[in-house]
Design a protein around this motif. Structure first.
Motif, PDB file in Angstrom:
ATOM      1  N   ALA A 154      -2.968 -37.239   2.399  1.00 52.69           N
ATOM      2  CA  ALA A 154      -4.014 -36.866   1.452  1.00 52.69           C
ATOM      3  C   ALA A 154      -4.915 -35.764   1.994  1.00 52.69           C
ATOM      4  CB  ALA A 154      -4.851 -38.088   1.084  1.00 52.69           C
ATOM      5  N   GLU A 155      -5.171 -35.782   3.291  1.00 47.72           N
ATOM      6  CA  GLU A 155      -6.024 -34.758   3.891  1.00 47.72           C
ATOM      7  C   GLU A 155      -5.372 -33.380   3.772  1.00 47.72           C
ATOM      8  OE1 GLU A 155      -9.024 -35.187   4.998  1.00 47.72           O
ATOM      9  OE2 GLU A 155      -9.085 -37.363   4.829  1.00 47.72           O
ATOM     10  N   LYS A 156      -4.098 -33.316   4.106  1.00 46.19           N
ATOM     11  CA  LYS A 156      -3.374 -32.055   4.042  1.00 46.19           C
ATOM     12  C   LYS A 156      -3.244 -31.564   2.610  1.00 46.19           C
ATOM     13  CE  LYS A 156      -0.657 -28.695   5.493  1.00 46.19           C
ATOM     14  NZ  LYS A 156      -1.172 -27.568   6.317  1.00 46.19           N
ATOM     15  N   ALA A 157      -2.965 -32.489   1.701  1.00 47.28           N
ATOM     16  CA  ALA A 157      -2.718 -32.111   0.310  1.00 47.28           C
ATOM     17  C   ALA A 157      -3.962 -31.559  -0.377  1.00 47.28           C
ATOM     18  CB  ALA A 157      -2.187 -33.301  -0.473  1.00 47.28           C
ATOM     19  N   THR A 158      -5.143 -31.874   0.144  1.00 41.26           N
ATOM     20  CA  THR A 158      -6.381 -31.445  -0.508  1.00 41.26           C
ATOM     21  C   THR A 158      -7.182 -30.446   0.328  1.00 41.26           C
ATOM     22  OG1 THR A 158      -7.576 -33.358   0.422  1.00 41.26           O
ATOM     23  CG2 THR A 158      -6.601 -33.619  -1.768  1.00 41.26           C
ATOM     24  N   GLU A 159      -6.620 -29.957   1.415  1.00 46.78           N
ATOM     25  CA  GLU A 159      -7.399 -29.123   2.331  1.00 46.78           C
ATOM     26  C   GLU A 159      -7.819 -27.785   1.722  1.00 46.78           C
ATOM     27  OE1 GLU A 159      -5.049 -28.441   5.780  1.00 46.78           O
ATOM     28  OE2 GLU A 159      -3.536 -27.206   4.761  1.00 46.78           O
ATOM     29  N   ASP A 160      -7.110 -27.292   0.712  1.00 45.79           N
ATOM     30  CA  ASP A 160      -7.434 -26.003   0.114  1.00 45.79           C
ATOM     31  C   ASP A 160      -8.297 -26.099  -1.133  1.00 45.79           C
ATOM     32  OD1 ASP A 160      -5.980 -24.683   2.068  1.00 45.79           O
ATOM     33  OD2 ASP A 160      -4.132 -24.716   0.908  1.00 45.79           O
ATOM     34  N   ILE A 161      -8.716 -27.303  -1.509  1.00 45.51           N
ATOM     35  CA  ILE A 161      -9.563 -27.480  -2.688  1.00 45.51           C
ATOM     36  C   ILE A 161     -11.013 -27.209  -2.294  1.00 45.51           C
ATOM     37  CG2 ILE A 161     -10.329 -29.068  -4.481  1.00 45.51           C
ATOM     38  CD1 ILE A 161      -7.717 -30.559  -4.172  1.00 45.51           C
ATOM     39  N   ASP A 162     -11.641 -26.277  -2.977  1.00 50.04           N
ATOM     40  CA  ASP A 162     -13.001 -25.870  -2.621  1.00 50.04           C
ATOM     41  C   ASP A 162     -14.081 -26.777  -3.206  1.00 50.04           C
ATOM     42  OD1 ASP A 162     -12.074 -23.666  -1.164  1.00 50.04           O
ATOM     43  OD2 ASP A 162     -11.934 -22.433  -2.976  1.00 50.04           O
ATOM     44  N   PRO A 164     -16.048 -29.845  -3.834  1.00 49.94           N
ATOM     45  CA  PRO A 164     -16.144 -31.130  -3.124  1.00 49.94           C
ATOM     46  C   PRO A 164     -15.858 -32.345  -4.005  1.00 49.94           C
ATOM     47  CG  PRO A 164     -17.988 -29.711  -2.550  1.00 49.94           C
ATOM     48  CD  PRO A 164     -17.300 -29.062  -3.711  1.00 49.94           C
ATOM     49  N   ALA A 165     -16.379 -32.326  -5.231  1.00 55.08           N
ATOM     50  CA  ALA A 165     -16.183 -33.465  -6.124  1.00 55.08           C
ATOM     51  C   ALA A 165     -14.716 -33.601  -6.515  1.00 55.08           C
ATOM     52  CB  ALA A 165     -17.053 -33.316  -7.373  1.00 55.08           C
ATOM     53  N   GLU A 166     -14.093 -32.463  -6.870  1.00 55.93           N
ATOM     54  CA  GLU A 166     -12.685 -32.477  -7.243  1.00 55.93           C
ATOM     55  C   GLU A 166     -11.830 -32.908  -6.060  1.00 55.93           C
ATOM     56  OE1 GLU A 166      -9.561 -29.475  -9.463  1.00 55.93           O
ATOM     57  OE2 GLU A 166     -11.027 -28.622  -8.092  1.00 55.93           O
ATOM     58  N   LYS A 167     -12.164 -32.410  -4.887  1.00 56.67           N
ATOM     59  CA  LYS A 167     -11.426 -32.750  -3.673  1.00 56.67           C
ATOM     60  C   LYS A 167     -11.505 -34.241  -3.393  1.00 56.67           C
ATOM     61  CE  LYS A 167     -10.931 -31.298   1.151  1.00 56.67           C
ATOM     62  NZ  LYS A 167     -11.326 -30.257   2.126  1.00 56.67           N
ATOM     63  N   ALA A 168     -12.699 -34.807  -3.526  1.00 63.74           N
ATOM     64  CA  ALA A 168     -12.888 -36.230  -3.261  1.00 63.74           C
ATOM     65  C   ALA A 168     -12.112 -37.087  -4.255  1.00 63.74           C
ATOM     66  CB  ALA A 168     -14.374 -36.578  -3.308  1.00 63.74           C
ATOM     67  N   GLN A 169     -12.116 -36.684  -5.531  1.00 65.93           N
ATOM     68  CA  GLN A 169     -11.405 -37.445  -6.555  1.00 65.93           C
ATOM     69  C   GLN A 169      -9.909 -37.479  -6.295  1.00 65.93           C
ATOM     70  OE1 GLN A 169     -12.536 -35.713 -10.298  1.00 65.93           O
ATOM     71  NE2 GLN A 169     -14.423 -36.876 -10.452  1.00 65.93           N
ATOM     72  N   LYS A 171      -8.322 -36.782  -3.498  1.00 67.32           N
ATOM     73  CA  LYS A 171      -8.032 -37.453  -2.233  1.00 67.32           C
ATOM     74  C   LYS A 171      -8.043 -38.976  -2.410  1.00 67.32           C
ATOM     75  CE  LYS A 171      -9.899 -35.672   1.393  1.00 67.32           C
ATOM     76  NZ  LYS A 171     -10.906 -35.313   2.447  1.00 67.32           N
ATOM     77  N   THR A 172      -8.986 -39.475  -3.208  1.00 71.33           N
ATOM     78  CA  THR A 172      -9.067 -40.909  -3.479  1.00 71.33           C
ATOM     79  C   THR A 172      -7.803 -41.402  -4.177  1.00 71.33           C
ATOM     80  OG1 THR A 172     -11.479 -40.869  -3.637  1.00 71.33           O
ATOM     81  CG2 THR A 172     -10.348 -42.719  -4.681  1.00 71.33           C
ATOM     82  N   ILE A 173      -7.330 -40.617  -5.161  1.00 71.74           N
ATOM     83  CA  ILE A 173      -6.111 -40.995  -5.879  1.00 71.74           C
ATOM     84  C   ILE A 173      -4.922 -41.044  -4.927  1.00 71.74           C
ATOM     85  CG2 ILE A 173      -4.470 -40.297  -7.663  1.00 71.74           C
ATOM     86  CD1 ILE A 173      -6.794 -39.048  -9.176  1.00 71.74           C
ATOM     87  N   LEU A 174      -4.761 -39.994  -4.126  1.00 73.63           N
ATOM     88  CA  LEU A 174      -3.608 -39.914  -3.236  1.00 73.63           C
ATOM     89  C   LEU A 174      -3.624 -41.025  -2.195  1.00 73.63           C
ATOM     90  CD1 LEU A 174      -3.389 -36.050  -2.664  1.00 73.63           C
ATOM     91  CD2 LEU A 174      -1.949 -37.464  -4.125  1.00 73.63           C
ATOM     92  N   LYS A 175      -4.806 -41.313  -1.639  1.00 73.86           N
ATOM     93  CA  LYS A 175      -4.899 -42.362  -0.627  1.00 73.86           C
ATOM     94  C   LYS A 175      -4.605 -43.736  -1.202  1.00 73.86           C
ATOM     95  CE  LYS A 175      -7.981 -40.195   2.744  1.00 73.86           C
ATOM     96  NZ  LYS A 175      -9.284 -40.265   3.454  1.00 73.86           N
ATOM     97  N   SER A 176      -4.890 -43.903  -2.488  1.00 80.57           N
ATOM     98  CA  SER A 176      -4.670 -45.212  -3.109  1.00 80.57           C
ATOM     99  C   SER A 176      -3.195 -45.567  -3.210  1.00 80.57           C
ATOM    100  CB  SER A 176      -5.300 -45.240  -4.505  1.00 80.57           C
ATOM    101  OG  SER A 176      -4.601 -44.398  -5.405  1.00 80.57           O
TER     102      SER A 176
END
Length: 255
Positions: A154-162, A164-169, A171-176
Motif C-alpha cells: 500500500a505504501e508503494k502503490a500510493t507514494e505518488d499521490i499528492d 493527503p486525504a486521497e492518499k490516506a483513503q 491506502k486504507t482501502i489497499l491495507k484492508s
C-alpha cells in the motif's frame, strides 16, 4: 500517480487482487517458484462496438431468476430495474474487454515471487497508448495448483499521490485487503485468475461501511451524481450476493 492509474489499481484489486509488480529488494530470497504461471501473460480482446467484446475480462455471475440492480439512470428519481444475468453480466464483460487492453498489456510472474505489469495512462481514443512497466506494488505466493496469494504494498502503490486525504483513503482501502486469495483455473492453455463469492461477499460489506464515511461536501455536481449512483449500487450488492450461487470475477491471460 495519475487518477486513471489509481482507477486501474483499484479496479484490478477488486477483480483480480493484483495490479502491478513487487520489486522489494529487501524481501527474502527463496528458491525459485516452480509453477505453470511463471512467465509473461498477455491481455487479449476481440470484437467491436456493435457486436460487443470478449476477451480477458470474465465475470461469471449466477443469481436467482429475476435478480436485478435498481439504477436511476436519468436522475429522475424513478429507478430502472437492470437484470443481473441478462444485462449486467454481458455489459460488464463487453466494456471490460473494450477498455482493459488500453490500460493493461501484460502481466509477468517472476520465479522469485514478483508480479510485473505493462500498463498505460491511456485516456483518449485518438491517441495510441504509451506503455510502461510498473514495479513495486505486489508479490505472490503459490499455495496450490489452483490458488495463489497476492500481497499489495500500500505504501508503494500510493507514494505518488499528492493529495493527503486521497492518499490516506486509498491506502486504507489497499491495507484492508491484506493477503488476497486468487483462484487459478486453466482454460486450455490460458490461466484464469479470479476471486470468488467467498472473498467478495465480506469485502462488499466492508466497502459499504467505507463508502458511507466518504465526505461528499467538496465534490463537483457531476462527481457527486456519479458517486451517489455508485453508492446506491454498492448498497444493493449485499442483498444480491445473498441470492448469488456463483460469482467469479477475474481475467484470463494468454501467451
Amino acid at each position: 500517480m495519475k487518477l486513471n492509474k489509481i482507477f486501474y489499481l483499484m479496479a484490478m484489486v477488486c477483480t483480480l487482487g493484483f495490479t502491478a509488480c513487487g520489486d522489494d529488494d529487501d524481501a527474502p530470497k527463496d528458491d525459485p517458484i516452480q509453477s505453470p504461471i511463471v512467465g509473461t501473460w498477455n491481455v487479449w480482446s476481440q470484437g467491436n462496438d456493435y457486436d460487443g467484446y470478449t476477451g480477458s475480462v470474465q465475470l461469471n455471475w449466477e443469481v436467482e431468476e429475476g435478480t436485478s440492480i435498481s439504477l436511476d439512470l436519468l436522475g429522475t428519481g424513478t429507478p430502472t430495474e437492470i437484470p443481473i444475468k441478462e444485462t449486467v453480466v454481458p455489459l460488464a464483460n463487453s466494456l471490460g474487454n473494450k477498455f482493459l487492453p488500453k490500460v493493461l498489456k501484460s502481466v509477468t510472474f517472476t520465479p522469485d515471487g514478483k508480479i510485473n505489469a505493462v500498463v498505460s495512462d491511456y485516456d483518449d481514443d485518438d491517441i495510441a497508448p504509451e506503455w510502461e512497466t510498473v514495479k513495486g506494488y505486489a508479490t505472490y505466493k503459490v499455495i496450490s495448483d489452483n490458488l495463489i496469494s497476492v500481497s499489495i504494498d500500500a505504501e508503494k502503490a500510493t507514494e505518488d499521490i499528492d493529495d493527503p486525504a486521497e492518499k490516506a483513503q486509498i491506502k486504507t482501502i489497499l491495507k484492508s485487503y491484506g493477503t488476497i486469495p486468487v483462484n487459478v483455473r486453466w482454460n486450455g492453455e490460458k490461466p484464469f485468475f479470479f476471486v470468488d463469492k467467498a472473498y467478495v461477499q465480506p469485502m462488499i460489506a466492508a466497502l459499504v461501511a467505507f463508502i458511507d464515511k466518504m465526505p461528499t461536501n467538496a465534490m463537483e455536481p457531476d462527481d457527486l451524481q456519479t458517486f451517489t449512483m455508485v453508492k446506491g449500487v454498492v448498497k444493493q450488492l449485499s442483498g444480491i450476493m445473498d441470492k448469488t450461487s456463483k460469482f467469479e470475477a477475474g481475467i484470463e491471460l494468454t501467451k
